[in-house]
Write a protein that holds these residues in place. Structure first.
Motif, short mmCIF file in Angstrom:
data_model
loop_
_atom_site.label_atom_id
_atom_site.label_comp_id
_atom_site.label_asym_id
_atom_site.label_seq_id
_atom_site.Cartn_x
_atom_site.Cartn_y
_atom_site.Cartn_z
N LYS A 296 0.84 -1.20 0.00
CA LYS A 296 0.00 0.00 0.00
C LYS A 296 0.88 1.25 0.00
CE LYS A 296 -3.99 0.03 0.17
NZ LYS A 296 -4.87 0.01 -1.04
N LEU A 297 0.50 2.21 -0.86
CA LEU A 297 1.30 3.43 -0.97
C LEU A 297 1.38 4.21 0.35
CD1 LEU A 297 0.55 5.14 -4.41
CD2 LEU A 297 2.78 4.49 -3.49
N ASP A 298 0.25 4.27 1.08
CA ASP A 298 0.29 5.06 2.32
C ASP A 298 1.27 4.45 3.33
OD1 ASP A 298 -1.38 2.91 2.74
OD2 ASP A 298 -2.78 4.00 4.03
N GLU A 299 1.35 3.11 3.32
CA GLU A 299 2.29 2.46 4.25
C GLU A 299 3.74 2.71 3.82
OE1 GLU A 299 1.22 -1.64 4.94
OE2 GLU A 299 -0.85 -1.03 5.29
N VAL A 300 3.97 2.66 2.50
CA VAL A 300 5.33 2.91 1.98
C VAL A 300 5.77 4.32 2.38
CG1 VAL A 300 6.67 3.29 -0.13
CG2 VAL A 300 5.02 1.43 -0.03
N LEU A 301 4.84 5.28 2.22
CA LEU A 301 5.23 6.68 2.35
C LEU A 301 5.28 7.16 3.80
CD1 LEU A 301 3.43 8.03 -0.82
CD2 LEU A 301 5.87 7.61 -0.51
N LYS A 302 4.68 6.39 4.70
CA LYS A 302 4.83 6.83 6.10
C LYS A 302 6.07 6.21 6.75
CE LYS A 302 1.56 3.73 8.41
NZ LYS A 302 0.22 3.40 8.03
N GLU A 303 6.66 5.26 6.07
CA GLU A 303 7.84 4.60 6.62
C GLU A 303 9.11 5.18 6.02
OE1 GLU A 303 9.25 0.20 6.58
OE2 GLU A 303 7.09 0.22 7.00
N LYS A 304 10.16 5.25 6.84
CA LYS A 304 11.43 5.70 6.28
C LYS A 304 12.29 4.47 6.07
CE LYS A 304 15.37 8.68 7.27
NZ LYS A 304 15.79 8.54 5.89
N LYS A 305 12.83 4.35 4.86
CA LYS A 305 13.68 3.17 4.61
C LYS A 305 14.97 3.31 5.41
CE LYS A 305 15.71 0.41 0.95
NZ LYS A 305 14.81 -0.68 0.67
N ARG A 306 15.28 2.29 6.16
CA ARG A 306 16.50 2.34 6.96
C ARG A 306 17.64 1.60 6.27
NH1 ARG A 306 15.02 4.94 11.05
NH2 ARG A 306 12.96 4.64 11.95
N LEU A 307 18.81 2.18 6.39
CA LEU A 307 19.99 1.52 5.84
C LEU A 307 20.30 0.29 6.69
CD1 LEU A 307 22.45 1.63 3.91
CD2 LEU A 307 23.58 3.07 5.60
N ASP A 308 20.63 -0.81 6.07
CA ASP A 308 21.01 -2.02 6.80
C ASP A 308 22.37 -1.76 7.44
OD1 ASP A 308 21.76 -4.48 7.64
OD2 ASP A 308 21.51 -5.50 5.70
N MET A 309 22.37 -1.61 8.77
CA MET A 309 23.62 -1.24 9.45
C MET A 309 24.66 -2.38 9.43
SD MET A 309 23.15 1.85 9.89
CE MET A 309 24.38 2.57 10.93
N GLU A 310 24.21 -3.59 9.08
CA GLU A 310 25.17 -4.70 8.91
C GLU A 310 26.16 -4.37 7.78
OE1 GLU A 310 25.68 -7.55 10.64
OE2 GLU A 310 24.27 -6.62 12.04
N LEU A 311 25.65 -3.67 6.76
CA LEU A 311 26.52 -3.29 5.63
C LEU A 311 27.58 -2.30 6.09
CD1 LEU A 311 23.90 -2.73 2.76
CD2 LEU A 311 25.50 -4.64 3.00
N VAL A 312 27.16 -1.37 6.95
CA VAL A 312 28.10 -0.36 7.47
C VAL A 312 29.17 -1.07 8.30
CG1 VAL A 312 28.28 1.70 8.92
CG2 VAL A 312 26.25 1.37 7.48
N LYS A 313 28.71 -2.01 9.13
CA LYS A 313 29.64 -2.76 9.98
C LYS A 313 30.64 -3.54 9.13
CE LYS A 313 28.57 -6.01 13.28
NZ LYS A 313 27.46 -6.65 13.98
N LEU A 314 30.11 -4.19 8.10
CA LEU A 314 30.94 -5.00 7.21
C LEU A 314 32.01 -4.14 6.53
CD1 LEU A 314 30.97 -7.94 6.26
CD2 LEU A 314 29.51 -7.27 4.36
N ALA A 315 31.58 -2.97 6.06
CA ALA A 315 32.54 -2.07 5.39
C ALA A 315 33.65 -1.69 6.36
CB ALA A 315 31.81 -0.84 4.87
N GLY A 316 33.27 -1.43 7.62
CA GLY A 316 34.26 -1.05 8.64
C GLY A 316 35.23 -2.19 8.92
N ILE A 317 34.70 -3.41 9.03
CA ILE A 317 35.55 -4.58 9.34
C ILE A 317 36.54 -4.85 8.21
CG2 ILE A 317 35.51 -7.11 9.63
CD1 ILE A 317 32.72 -6.75 10.94
N LEU A 318 36.06 -4.72 6.98
CA LEU A 318 36.89 -5.15 5.83
C LEU A 318 37.84 -4.07 5.30
CD1 LEU A 318 34.25 -7.26 3.87
CD2 LEU A 318 35.95 -8.04 5.52
N SER A 319 37.67 -2.83 5.73
CA SER A 319 38.54 -1.78 5.11
C SER A 319 39.88 -1.70 5.83
CB SER A 319 37.84 -0.44 5.13
OG SER A 319 38.02 0.19 6.38
#
Ligand code: ATP
Length: 319
Positions: A296-319
């Protein structure tokens, strides 16, 4: 339902043409007449509308941008303007509308349905990957590949001259493009809106890495977190070696869509027509766990898409 229309609105993204092609061809094969509205909501208000044929969408899948063109139409936030748009759609006998675009465009579509009872289906098309309830939007993958290619080239020159490169990428509210491109190119640092940056710590990390013998240094920054100039100013006097700035800008929107985006757009285009024919309205096509569905569009638009913080963690571990 006899006649539907399709439009692209807001910022363009690679893969929009594949979505248009799928809506037009699947619509026609399903016995519908399909119209194209040029230049988004602005074109709708100008009645810039024409019938599409099977052949009119031939040879467009591989093209970046959108053959229907796009626009920003600030007056569409007004209810009276949307009432005018609904009148035009009715005048042309259009009983269902597919809107391909980002959050703003989807808001316009939702209001059109809510107030004017025009059946609408949204298709998420934006390079920012900031639309909730879908794993990916059309254009994100192509944009990522463009950014990765650019960073890779900068890495070559960074190692030849022992400079730090600050690369500014798109992402007004989402650090997705910066995080994933930084992760898969092994960037030394990634600055995103979701995580506050400590320049002192960042400079120390870069200096330590240099002492360990690392000769190239790439810092990826999402435009919504800071400008590349600000990052360079903070870092240069702390690290004591030269920085170079690259702002990738609009090249990130262009280019021939990747296979992933062509496939996603084709699947979503078909799903949008199916949803309209089933009588669904005020929904958006979405990719969830590999499957295409509608939400439903109203549900999509009231929610904020969150960045998967696992990706941020992974980037930190591997750099
Ligand atoms: P992108 O984020 O990729 O740039 P977008 O679709 O979010 O794409 P916007 O410029 O935010 O781009 O919106 C496109 C158009 O949608 C606007 O010019 C306007 O016509 C319409 N629109 C945006 N927000 C609203 C709203 N709140 N109500 C009605 N219409 C809106």
């Amino acid at each position: 339902m006899k006649r539907i229309a399709v439009m692209t609105s807001g910022g363009d993204s690679p893969g929009m043409n594949a979505a248009i092609r799928a809506v037009v061809r699947y619509g026609i094969k399903s016995g519908l007449e399909v119209y194209g509205i040029r230049r988004g909501y602005a074109g709708l208000l100008d009645e810039d509308i024409e019938p599409m044929t099977f052949a009119s969408v031939g040879g467009i899948m591989e093209k970046g941008g959108t053959i229907l063109r796009s626009s920003r139409c600030p007056e569409f936030v007004r209810k009276e303007t949307r009432a005018e748009a609904a009148k035009i759609l009715k005048k042309h006998g259009i009983e269902g509308l597919v809107v391909i675009g980002g959050e703003g465009s989807l808001h316009g579509a939702m209001f059109l349905e809510e107030e004017q009872k025009i059946p609408v289906v949204g298709i998420p098309g934006t390079i920012d990957n900031d639309i909730a309830m879908t794993d990916m939007s059309i254009g994100v993958d192509t944009c990522l590949n463009t950014v990765v290619d650019a960073i890779q080239k900068l890495k070559d020159t960074a190692s030849s001259h022992e400079r730090a490169f600050i690369v500014e990428v798109m992402g007004r509210s989402s650090g997705y493009i910066a995080t994933v491109s930084g992760l898969v190119t092994g960037a030394e640092a990634i600055i995103i809106p979701e995580v506050p940056v400590n320049y002192e710590e960042l400079a120390n990390k870069l200096l330590e890495e240099r002492e360990r013998g690392k000769i190239n240094c790439i810092v990826v920054v999402a435009e919504g977190a800071a400008s590349a100039y600000t990052v360079a100013r903070h870092l240069e006097y702390r690290i004591g070696y030269e920085t170079r700035i690259t702002i990738l800008g609009h090249i990130q929107r262009g280019g021939s869509p990747t296979a992933f985006d062509r496939l996603l757009a084709s699947r979503m285009g078909v799903a949008a027509v199916e949803a309209l024919m089933r009588g669904e309205s005020s929904v958006m096509t979405a990719l969830q766990g590999g499957k295409i569905t509608t939400v439903k569009l109203d549900e999509v638009l009231k929610e904020k898409k969150r960045l998967d913080m696992e990706l941020v963690k992974l980037a930190g571990i591997l750099s």
